[in-house]
Design a protein around this motif. Structure first.
Motif, PDB file in Angstrom:
ATOM      1  N   MET A  11      -6.186  10.129 -12.495  1.00  0.00           N
ATOM      2  CA  MET A  11      -6.975   8.934 -12.275  1.00  0.00           C
ATOM      3  C   MET A  11      -6.677   7.792 -13.242  1.00  0.00           C
ATOM      4  O   MET A  11      -6.333   6.686 -12.828  1.00  0.00           O
ATOM      5  N   LYS A  12      -6.765   8.102 -14.521  1.00  0.00           N
ATOM      6  CA  LYS A  12      -6.613   7.027 -15.517  1.00  0.00           C
ATOM      7  C   LYS A  12      -5.260   6.358 -15.401  1.00  0.00           C
ATOM      8  O   LYS A  12      -5.143   5.125 -15.426  1.00  0.00           O
ATOM      9  N   GLY A  13      -4.220   7.182 -15.299  1.00  0.00           N
ATOM     10  CA  GLY A  13      -2.862   6.659 -15.206  1.00  0.00           C
ATOM     11  C   GLY A  13      -2.685   5.763 -13.998  1.00  0.00           C
ATOM     12  O   GLY A  13      -2.023   4.719 -14.067  1.00  0.00           O
ATOM     13  N   ILE A  14      -3.305   6.192 -12.914  1.00  0.00           N
ATOM     14  CA  ILE A  14      -3.174   5.408 -11.687  1.00  0.00           C
ATOM     15  C   ILE A  14      -3.807   4.035 -11.868  1.00  0.00           C
ATOM     16  O   ILE A  14      -3.222   3.003 -11.525  1.00  0.00           O
ATOM     17  N   MET A  15      -5.021   4.039 -12.435  1.00  0.00           N
ATOM     18  CA  MET A  15      -5.728   2.772 -12.598  1.00  0.00           C
ATOM     19  C   MET A  15      -4.958   1.847 -13.541  1.00  0.00           C
ATOM     20  O   MET A  15      -4.892   0.634 -13.332  1.00  0.00           O
ATOM     21  N   LYS A  16      -4.359   2.459 -14.542  1.00  0.00           N
ATOM     22  CA  LYS A  16      -3.604   1.668 -15.509  1.00  0.00           C
ATOM     23  C   LYS A  16      -2.395   0.996 -14.843  1.00  0.00           C
ATOM     24  O   LYS A  16      -2.185  -0.207 -14.928  1.00  0.00           O
ATOM     25  N   GLU A  17      -1.658   1.820 -14.126  1.00  0.00           N
ATOM     26  CA  GLU A  17      -0.469   1.333 -13.430  1.00  0.00           C
ATOM     27  C   GLU A  17      -0.858   0.278 -12.398  1.00  0.00           C
ATOM     28  O   GLU A  17      -0.221  -0.768 -12.273  1.00  0.00           O
TER      29      GLU A  17
ATOM     30  N   LYS B  22       0.174  -3.733 -11.500  1.00  0.00           N
ATOM     31  CA  LYS B  22       0.938  -4.067 -10.285  1.00  0.00           C
ATOM     32  C   LYS B  22       0.115  -4.729  -9.189  1.00  0.00           C
ATOM     33  O   LYS B  22       0.568  -5.632  -8.506  1.00  0.00           O
ATOM     34  N   TYR B  23      -1.089  -4.202  -8.982  1.00  0.00           N
ATOM     35  CA  TYR B  23      -1.857  -4.659  -7.817  1.00  0.00           C
ATOM     36  C   TYR B  23      -3.165  -5.259  -8.256  1.00  0.00           C
ATOM     37  O   TYR B  23      -4.227  -4.951  -7.733  1.00  0.00           O
ATOM     38  N   ASN B  24      -3.069  -6.128  -9.218  1.00  0.00           N
ATOM     39  CA  ASN B  24      -4.251  -6.670  -9.860  1.00  0.00           C
ATOM     40  C   ASN B  24      -5.241  -7.301  -8.888  1.00  0.00           C
ATOM     41  O   ASN B  24      -6.454  -7.178  -9.054  1.00  0.00           O
TER      42      ASN B  24
ATOM     43  N   LYS C   1       0.827  -1.211   0.000  1.00  0.00           N
ATOM     44  CA  LYS C   1       0.000   0.000   0.000  1.00  0.00           C
ATOM     45  C   LYS C   1       0.859   1.258   0.000  1.00  0.00           C
ATOM     46  O   LYS C   1       0.479   2.291  -0.574  1.00  0.00           O
ATOM     47  N   PHE C   2       2.003   1.186   0.658  1.00  0.00           N
ATOM     48  CA  PHE C   2       2.927   2.327   0.627  1.00  0.00           C
ATOM     49  C   PHE C   2       3.415   2.564  -0.801  1.00  0.00           C
ATOM     50  O   PHE C   2       3.538   3.697  -1.254  1.00  0.00           O
ATOM     51  N   GLU C   3       3.686   1.435  -1.475  1.00  0.00           N
ATOM     52  CA  GLU C   3       4.121   1.563  -2.865  1.00  0.00           C
ATOM     53  C   GLU C   3       3.005   2.148  -3.732  1.00  0.00           C
ATOM     54  O   GLU C   3       3.238   3.017  -4.569  1.00  0.00           O
ATOM     55  N   LEU C   4       1.796   1.695  -3.487  1.00  0.00           N
ATOM     56  CA  LEU C   4       0.656   2.224  -4.235  1.00  0.00           C
ATOM     57  C   LEU C   4       0.532   3.739  -4.042  1.00  0.00           C
ATOM     58  O   LEU C   4       0.377   4.495  -4.999  1.00  0.00           O
ATOM     59  N   PHE C   5       0.635   4.183  -2.814  1.00  0.00           N
ATOM     60  CA  PHE C   5       0.495   5.621  -2.554  1.00  0.00           C
ATOM     61  C   PHE C   5       1.638   6.423  -3.157  1.00  0.00           C
ATOM     62  O   PHE C   5       1.467   7.571  -3.540  1.00  0.00           O
ATOM     63  N   GLU C   6       2.788   5.787  -3.205  1.00  0.00           N
ATOM     64  CA  GLU C   6       3.906   6.461  -3.851  1.00  0.00           C
ATOM     65  C   GLU C   6       3.589   6.646  -5.341  1.00  0.00           C
ATOM     66  O   GLU C   6       3.836   7.705  -5.906  1.00  0.00           O
ATOM     67  N   ASP C   7       3.034   5.597  -5.945  1.00  0.00           N
ATOM     68  CA  ASP C   7       2.650   5.696  -7.358  1.00  0.00           C
ATOM     69  C   ASP C   7       1.630   6.809  -7.563  1.00  0.00           C
ATOM     70  O   ASP C   7       1.732   7.610  -8.489  1.00  0.00           O
ATOM     71  N   ILE C   8       0.647   6.850  -6.671  1.00  0.00           N
ATOM     72  CA  ILE C   8      -0.397   7.875  -6.802  1.00  0.00           C
ATOM     73  C   ILE C   8       0.213   9.271  -6.731  1.00  0.00           C
ATOM     74  O   ILE C   8      -0.080  10.148  -7.542  1.00  0.00           O
ATOM     75  N   SER C   9       1.119   9.443  -5.772  1.00  0.00           N
ATOM     76  CA  SER C   9       1.698  10.774  -5.597  1.00  0.00           C
ATOM     77  C   SER C   9       2.564  11.165  -6.793  1.00  0.00           C
ATOM     78  O   SER C   9       2.805  12.336  -7.033  1.00  0.00           O
TER      79      SER C   9
ATOM     80  N   ASN D 219      -5.974  -6.372  -6.011  1.00  0.00           N
ATOM     81  CA  ASN D 219      -6.623  -5.453  -5.071  1.00  0.00           C
ATOM     82  C   ASN D 219      -7.279  -4.275  -5.763  1.00  0.00           C
ATOM     83  O   ASN D 219      -7.384  -3.192  -5.185  1.00  0.00           O
ATOM     84  N   MET D 220      -7.726  -4.459  -6.983  1.00  0.00           N
ATOM     85  CA  MET D 220      -8.250  -3.345  -7.747  1.00  0.00           C
ATOM     86  C   MET D 220      -9.417  -2.631  -7.061  1.00  0.00           C
ATOM     87  O   MET D 220      -9.569  -1.417  -7.164  1.00  0.00           O
ATOM     88  N   GLU D 221     -10.197  -3.396  -6.367  1.00  0.00           N
ATOM     89  CA  GLU D 221     -11.346  -2.775  -5.707  1.00  0.00           C
ATOM     90  C   GLU D 221     -10.872  -1.768  -4.661  1.00  0.00           C
ATOM     91  O   GLU D 221     -11.360  -0.646  -4.571  1.00  0.00           O
ATOM     92  N   PHE D 222      -9.861  -2.175  -3.893  1.00  0.00           N
ATOM     93  CA  PHE D 222      -9.283  -1.285  -2.884  1.00  0.00           C
ATOM     94  C   PHE D 222      -8.678  -0.047  -3.547  1.00  0.00           C
ATOM     95  O   PHE D 222      -8.906   1.080  -3.119  1.00  0.00           O
ATOM     96  N   VAL D 223      -7.927  -0.292  -4.617  1.00  0.00           N
ATOM     97  CA  VAL D 223      -7.260   0.822  -5.304  1.00  0.00           C
ATOM     98  C   VAL D 223      -8.277   1.836  -5.796  1.00  0.00           C
ATOM     99  O   VAL D 223      -8.124   3.050  -5.578  1.00  0.00           O
ATOM    100  N   SER D 224      -9.329   1.385  -6.436  1.00  0.00           N
ATOM    101  CA  SER D 224     -10.261   2.349  -7.006  1.00  0.00           C
ATOM    102  C   SER D 224     -11.021   3.075  -5.899  1.00  0.00           C
ATOM    103  O   SER D 224     -11.313   4.256  -6.014  1.00  0.00           O
ATOM    104  N   ARG D 225     -11.307   2.363  -4.813  1.00  0.00           N
ATOM    105  CA  ARG D 225     -11.998   3.036  -3.709  1.00  0.00           C
ATOM    106  C   ARG D 225     -11.112   4.146  -3.114  1.00  0.00           C
ATOM    107  O   ARG D 225     -11.554   5.267  -2.894  1.00  0.00           O
ATOM    108  N   VAL D 226      -9.854   3.804  -2.911  1.00  0.00           N
ATOM    109  CA  VAL D 226      -8.922   4.771  -2.349  1.00  0.00           C
ATOM    110  C   VAL D 226      -8.743   5.970  -3.282  1.00  0.00           C
ATOM    111  O   VAL D 226      -8.820   7.131  -2.864  1.00  0.00           O
ATOM    112  N   ALA D 227      -8.538   5.695  -4.537  1.00  0.00           N
ATOM    113  CA  ALA D 227      -8.261   6.765  -5.500  1.00  0.00           C
ATOM    114  C   ALA D 227      -9.443   7.716  -5.610  1.00  0.00           C
ATOM    115  O   ALA D 227      -9.286   8.941  -5.627  1.00  0.00           O
ATOM    116  N   LYS D 228     -10.641   7.155  -5.646  1.00  0.00           N
ATOM    117  CA  LYS D 228     -11.827   8.010  -5.718  1.00  0.00           C
ATOM    118  C   LYS D 228     -11.983   8.814  -4.439  1.00  0.00           C
ATOM    119  O   LYS D 228     -12.299   9.997  -4.473  1.00  0.00           O
TER     120      LYS D 228
END
Length: 904
Positions: free
Chosen positions: A818-824, A828-830, A805-813, A832-841
């Motif tokens: 939005m689109k780029g984040i979801m793509k990346e 990487k985190y296939n 999750k730390f790595e994910l947040f680093e990617d986000i920062s 946990n996509m549900e978690f990723v999209s919830r967090v990003a939104k």
RNA sequence: GCAGGGGUCGCCCAGCCUGGUCAAAGGCGCAGGGCUUAGGACCCUGUCUCUUUGGAGUUCGUGGGUUCAAAUCCCACCCCCUGCACCA
């Protein structure tokens, strides 16, 4: 908590500074800074408001000294002008009001004040009082250079200045209108009037109405309404006169008016005329040649205007009501269209429900209608559709052009009475001396200088530029007053705003000039010092030249915001006129006033807090801090008992950490050091820009809050001596007594703290600060949660999120989109996509600005360190657990910017 | 009239120059709690609306505009304050 004896500290430290000659810089030693504040006018003791400008100047002086400069901060007394003379007169007359102020506010007994009938004694009494106050508040003033603006040496200097101005063609003579008292036989300012009213001058139009062998003269603010004239008002019960003007025309005025106006225009009175003689006569309206009747009116005053009033009932409520009272209101002729009024004056009078001429609401109604017509009115006659504001000027010019009108000056806020009880009038003076600030070349040069100067705050520059734009001839002499005689007319005295424009240069020689006799101070004497012309008369003379060359130009000029429209532009312009380019001032710093408990300080409110009283009550450092820290530089700041005592208490709390035995080094020590160093980064620039409020927030109020948090987080004793050593130096310019005291007494240093340098920021760990923010927000969340659950839990769990999750947040920062984040993320985190999209939104706008998360290791260390703190605070066991080790479903929601809390 | 400044969550006031982390700092007031014999002072918490951590909706004088995004930039308008001198 330790209570501090400020008085002892102040006295001891003062003595030490005196021994060290901290305030007496040597000429020629090292790199210099020369700073001055506007010198005081000693007609009262100074109050905390004066203290603000001087404290700011002193803070700057001390700060510059701590940067290694050789700093000169001198002071003198400005006694030029008439208020002190007027005050001495009043004391001689035993003016009850004044003596009462002396007793109640200034704490001067009747006996003592009644002795102060000589202006010089008053000057000496108050200047001594002010000087003491300046010392008590800790100003680093070089008193060797003190002078008074009526000193004969200074007089010679000012004479020299005016000769230079004259040589350059900047002095001229001409006619001038001024407020005047016949009984005092002098021009009057507010201090010469009953109730200290400032007489305001206003120009009005006097219109001539053909009558018999001459003209009736009526004055008006609204010449454009001449087209709606229906009659003229005269008072049958007052005396009028028939007079002849310079051109030989016959004019009629009231007797009083003629007397007043004869001070402005040449009038030869021929005979008296009884008011009754005007009855049943007619006069001619010059605008259209119509004849209008003269009506009797008791409301016409003999000493207001000309004692003859033109009547425009359609647009002047007074005239309408007066006509209505005699049943002739139907005469009204409407000439201005405004709003949806039918007959404006009539409608307004009815709206206000006005009964008769004596109704006090009439004044209000008049004002309302005048404003409305001036803003939105359009002419119906003359030039149809022309706005009233334009018509007013045009009609005035037109009437004057045809010799059907002239202008006269009146007192706008009449009646104003002099001390002697007579009404103030306007007098024309034919031989007034001026400084011609309107000179184009001079203006341009000065504006150029100003545009290159440093002005703090920046807004001041705009205001000074605007002032220079409209500056024109400025009367520079008057018949009375203390100060310097005008060299080209010994009957005149140079007025106070004109003799205080380049006096800063006099400081550079004020100590040595006393060695010379006044008669030695001729043209060549000053020419040599200030312009390098000719040869020195002797060694001292040569030293004075060196001193001037060393200290000048002035590095910083300090004053209240109010001087922006007069003194400061004069200061700049006169420097430009007199001195070489390399000697022109470099900086101006402005400040606002001090309010007392939210109100303006004034004698009439009786809420003046004398500076020395405040120092006695709260201590010098607390007063200094209170007057500079409470608001932005130019804003007015509020001094109140609660602020001052709050400052004092916080100060005592902070000083309490000074002597404690030091505990062990913990994470929270890294935190407070990091926060301190972060603030240090902007310290010098804040001092340079006079952001004193920011410095006080950073190093006093917020520092105090940080200390509070620090103490609650610290397990062993505080470990703050390193920080405190820096803190003393940071605060030294603002709170010099306390700072010097702890520097020498607590930290056992021999020299003065003002020979030290400001501390420089050290490297610090940003992550620790951010991790601690997390601890704080967790603390708040737990509190809120417990409030919601309304039950004390058995255990509190805090879950540290998994590494990915730390790595994910680093990617986000890094990606922030939005689109780029979801793509990346889908790569990487296939899983946990549900978690990723919830967090990003959920991040919303923060998506665009998010910073890199802190490393997991740091979060872990910090939260484990805070465990004890949480336990103690909430009285339950706290468990910090890694997400991967927990079986709790809630743990899965944990993120690096908000770890999950679970109450069991 | 001319010039300068200003309109922000009950009040005062910061932020706007260098748009996003702004529902917007800080202080006062108010509410609850702690401490106190009590009051004051002090400390903690809350203070646009809705919502059982999340979150949602409406706010920064008015009306437009620019922008993915405006209290913040642009335009127009309304309102308020101060100064206009010979006076320190």
């Amino acid at each position: 908590m330790a209570s501090i004896n400020f008085k002892d500290i102040e006295q001891k430290v003062s003595r030490f500074w005196e021994d060290q000659k901290l305030n007496q810089p040597e000429t020629g030693k090292g790199e210099k800074k020369f700073i001055t504040a506007a010198f005081p006018y000693p007609n009262s003791p100074q109050h905390i408001g004066h203290g603000r400008t001087y404290t700011i100047t002193d803070i700057y002086a001390r700060y510059l000294r701590m940067k290694g400069y050789n700093v000169l901060f001198p002071m003198a007394f400005h006694v030029t002008g008439t208020p002190i003379l007027a005050m001495a007169d009043r004391i001689r007359e035993k003016d009850e009001e004044l003596l009462d102020i002396f007793e109640r506010i200034y704490h001067i007994s009747r006996k003592e004040s009644e002795k102060l009938t000589d202006p010089k004694d008053l000057v000496m009494y108050f200047s001594k009082e002010i000087e003491q106050g300046m010392n008590e508040i800790g100003l680093m003033i070089d008193w060797r250079r003190k002078f008074y603006s009526f000193d004969v040496h200074f007089n010679k200097f000012i004479e020299w200045q005016f000769r230079k101005l004259k040589e350059k063609g900047l002095i001229m003579q001409g006619e001038h209108y001024i407020p005047w008292s016949i009984k005092l036989n002098s021009a009057v300012g507010s201090h010469d009037t009953k109730g200290d009213v400032d007489p305001q001058m206003e120009q009005v139009v006097a219109i001539k109405f053909k009558f018999n062998d001459g003209y009736l003269v009526a004055s008006t603010y609204r010449p454009e309404t001449i087209f709606g004239l229906t009659n003229i008002w005269v008072n049958p019960n007052i005396k009028y006169v028939k007079a002849k003007n310079k051109e030989g025309e016959i004019l009629y005025f009231s007797k009083d008016a003629a007397e007043i106006l004869s001070n402005q225009i040449d009038l030869e009175i021929i005979s008296e005329v009884d008011g009754k003689e005007f009855e049943n006569k007619k006069a001619t309206n010059p605008a259209n040649g119509e004849e209008v009747p003269l009506f009797p009116a008791s409301f016409v005053k003999s000493d207001v205007g000309t004692g003859i009033v033109m009547s425009v009932p359609a647009h002047a409520p007074f005239d309408y009501v007066a006509l209505r009272d005699i049943g002739k209101e139907n005469l009204s002729v409407k000439i201005i269209e405004v709003g949806n009024y039918g007959m404006p004056a009539k409608d307004v009078v009815e709206k206000f429900g006005i009964k008769d001429q004596n109704d006090p609401k009439l004044e209000e109604a008049t004002k309302a209608l005048y404003r409305e017509e001036a803003h939105n009115g359009k002419m119906l006659v003359y030039k149809k559709g022309l706005p009233v504001s334009k018509a007013k000027e045009e009609v005035k010019e037109m009437l004057i052009g045809k010799n059907q009108a002239f202008t006269i000056w009146i007192i706008a806020n009449a009646p104003v009475y002099s001390r002697e009880g007579d009404q103030i009038i306007i007098k024309k003076v034919n031989t007034q001396w001026f400084i011609n600030y309107g000179d184009k070349e001079w203006k341009d040069k000065s504006k150029k200088l100003l545009s290159g100067m440093s002005v703090i705050p920046e807004d001041g520059r705009k205001e000074m530029m605007a002032t220079m734009d409209w500056l024109d001839k400025k009367a520079c002499t008057r018949a009375k007053g203390l100060g310097t005689k005008f060299p080209f007319d010994q009957s005149q005295v140079i007025e106070s705003l004109s003799d205080s424009t380049i006096y800063m240069s006099f400081y550079t020689i004020a100590d040595k000039i006393k060695e010379f006799k006044p008669e030695e101070l001729d043209e060549s004497f000053f020419d040599y010092i200030f312009m390098g012309k000719g040869k020195p008369k002797n060694k001292t003379h040569e030293e004075m030249r060196k001193s001037f060359l060393y200290w000048y130009p002035l590095d910083s000029r300090h004053s209240g915001w109010d001087l922006v429209k007069n003194h400061l532009p004069f200061f700049i312009m006169n420097h430009c006129a007199i001195f070489e380019d390399r000697m022109l001032p470099r900086q101006i710093v402005l400040n606002g006033f001090v309010l007392m408990e939210g109100k303006k300080m004034s004698k009439s409110f009786g809420n003046i807090l004398p500076l020395r009283d405040a120092i006695r009550e709260y201590g010098a450092d607390v007063v200094r801090f209170s007057v500079v820290a409470g608001a932005e530089l130019i804003e007015d700041t509020d001094f109140s008992v609660s602020v001052a005592s709050g400052v004092r208490e916080r100060l005592e709390y902070i000083l309490d950490f000074m002597e404690k035995e030091e505990g062990e080094e913990e994470i929270i020590d890294r935190w407070i050091n990091a926060k301190f160093n972060r603030k240090l980064e902007s310290l010098e620039s804040n001092y340079d820009k006079f952001e004193l409020r920011q410095i006080s927030l950073d190093f006093f109020y917020e520092f105090y809050n940080d200390l509070n948090w620090y103490v609650s987080r610290k397990r062993t004793n505080p470990r703050l001596n390193g920080i405190m050593r820096k803190w003393a130096r940071i605060m030294a310019p603002i709170m010099p007594f306390i700072a010097e005291h702890i520097w020498r007494e607590k930290f056992k240093n021999k020299g003065t703290i003002f020979s030290e340098r400001m501390p420089k920021p050290e490297k610090y760990d940003e992550d620790v600060v951010r991790a601690e923010e997390l601890v704080k927000s967790l603390n708040d969340d737990i509190e809120r949660l417990m409030g919601i659950v309304k039950k004390k839990p058995n255990k509190i769990y805090i879950y540290i999120p998994e590494q990915w999750k730390f790595e994910l947040f680093e990617d986000i920062s890094r990606i922030r989109e939005m689109k780029g984040i979801m793509k990346e993320a889908s790569a990487k985190y296939n899983d946990n996509m549900e978690f990723v999209s919830r967090v990003a939104k959920g991040l919303g706008n923060r998506l665009y600005t998010m910073e890199k998360p802190i490393p997991r290791k740091i979060m872990e260390d910090q939260l484990r360190d805070a465990k004890a703190f949480f336990s103690k605070r909430f009285g339950v066991e706290v468990i910090v657990e890694n997400e991967e080790n927990s079986s709790n479903e809630k743990a899965k929601g944990s993120t690096p910017i908000r770890p999950t809390i679970y109450l069991e």
